[in-house]
Design a protein around this motif. Sequence first.
Motif, short mmCIF file in Angstrom:
data_model
loop_
_atom_site.label_atom_id
_atom_site.label_comp_id
_atom_site.label_asym_id
_atom_site.label_seq_id
_atom_site.Cartn_x
_atom_site.Cartn_y
_atom_site.Cartn_z
N TYR A 180 0.51 -1.27 0.11
CA TYR A 180 0.17 -0.05 -0.05
C TYR A 180 1.07 1.36 0.27
N MET A 197 -10.07 -0.61 0.05
CA MET A 197 -8.61 -0.84 0.92
C MET A 197 -8.76 -1.88 2.01
N SER A 198 -9.89 -1.86 2.27
CA SER A 198 -10.41 -2.71 3.30
C SER A 198 -10.48 -3.90 2.50
N ARG A 201 -7.53 -5.61 1.35
CA ARG A 201 -6.09 -6.64 2.46
C ARG A 201 -7.32 -8.12 2.27
N GLU A 202 -8.60 -8.00 2.64
CA GLU A 202 -9.69 -8.76 3.11
C GLU A 202 -8.82 -10.48 1.33
N ALA A 204 -6.53 -10.23 -0.01
CA ALA A 204 -4.81 -11.13 -0.32
C ALA A 204 -4.80 -11.41 1.37
N SER A 205 -5.22 -10.90 2.34
CA SER A 205 -5.48 -12.15 3.86
C SER A 205 -5.88 -13.60 3.33
N GLN A 211 1.18 -8.28 3.56
CA GLN A 211 1.48 -6.91 3.28
C GLN A 211 1.86 -5.80 4.23
N VAL A 249 -5.57 2.18 7.75
CA VAL A 249 -5.96 0.95 6.70
C VAL A 249 -5.45 -0.45 7.67
N ILE A 251 -2.88 -2.18 8.86
CA ILE A 251 -2.14 -2.59 8.72
C ILE A 251 -0.70 -2.47 10.24
#
Length: 297
Positions: A180, A197-198, A201-202, A204-205, A211, A249, A251
């Motif tokens: 990011y 962005m959330s 993130r989901e 990617a997780s 991340q 974010v 992170i």
Amino acid sequence: MGKNQSKIKEKQPAPAPAPCPLLDEPWRKVPWGNNKDNLQYVMDYKPEYENIKHLRVLLHGPVGAGKSSFINSVSNVIRRRYGIPAAASANTSDTSFTRKYETHKFQITRKGQMTYYPVFFNDVMGMEENSGISLEEIELAMRGHVKEGYKFNPITPLSEGDHYFNQAPSEDDKVHVLVYVLSANMPTITPSILHMMSRVRETASDLGIPQVAMITNIDTACPETEKDLKNVYKSRHLQKKIKKFSSDVGIPMNCIYPVKNYSHEIDLNDDVDTLILSALRNMINFGDDFVKKKTNV
């Protein structure tokens, strides 16, 4: 003057002195002036896993955050000379400068032969209010479904069956580290971009992709850091900014790296390199651990 007419002026307390803009001690230790070890570590890296010959790093974030400039800065550090492999805009704009999906590779000399450095970078169109890159296209890029040269289309995102849709991505096509990129000059992140962005993130997780976050423009965001880049981890302003970004974010602080991109310089700068190498070394470690899990090494 009569007694009733006299007034005794109360002495006003002196105003409290403004707090020092710098912390007494840095909140993160950085080995300034000694880039040799980190540079050697970064230059020696080479993934040794079946079906994966390089790490793919995907950068995304709001418009104007400095994604392309960060790629250029990494290129400068890796190649040990100034260059601009990724087109970047010098103007602040509400519109993304990046329009096409490109893989940025850095040519280096290894054992007397020209080869590509085994960490590839992809830059995507920036996030904009009611425009910019779509969530679907970021997710497709993470999964390796976006082919080289694809032109981002905010109105009609890439879909299966399109010429630029990679139907059967290899492990090398997929993303191994998600970065990011946020600017320290940003006053706030709007709710709609935070929501997007959330969601990223989901995804990617779910994919297990590590991340991290880059905070750019640390020199122009803080006068103390502009005077001396070594003040980055002593700046109260930047520490507050990074804490806010971490909270917004999601992170962790230890996965957020403030950097200064090369901008007005025409020669390499040790202090700029120190921050970029620190971030790059950690990116490599996270990506390599991810690849190791995927290959069960």
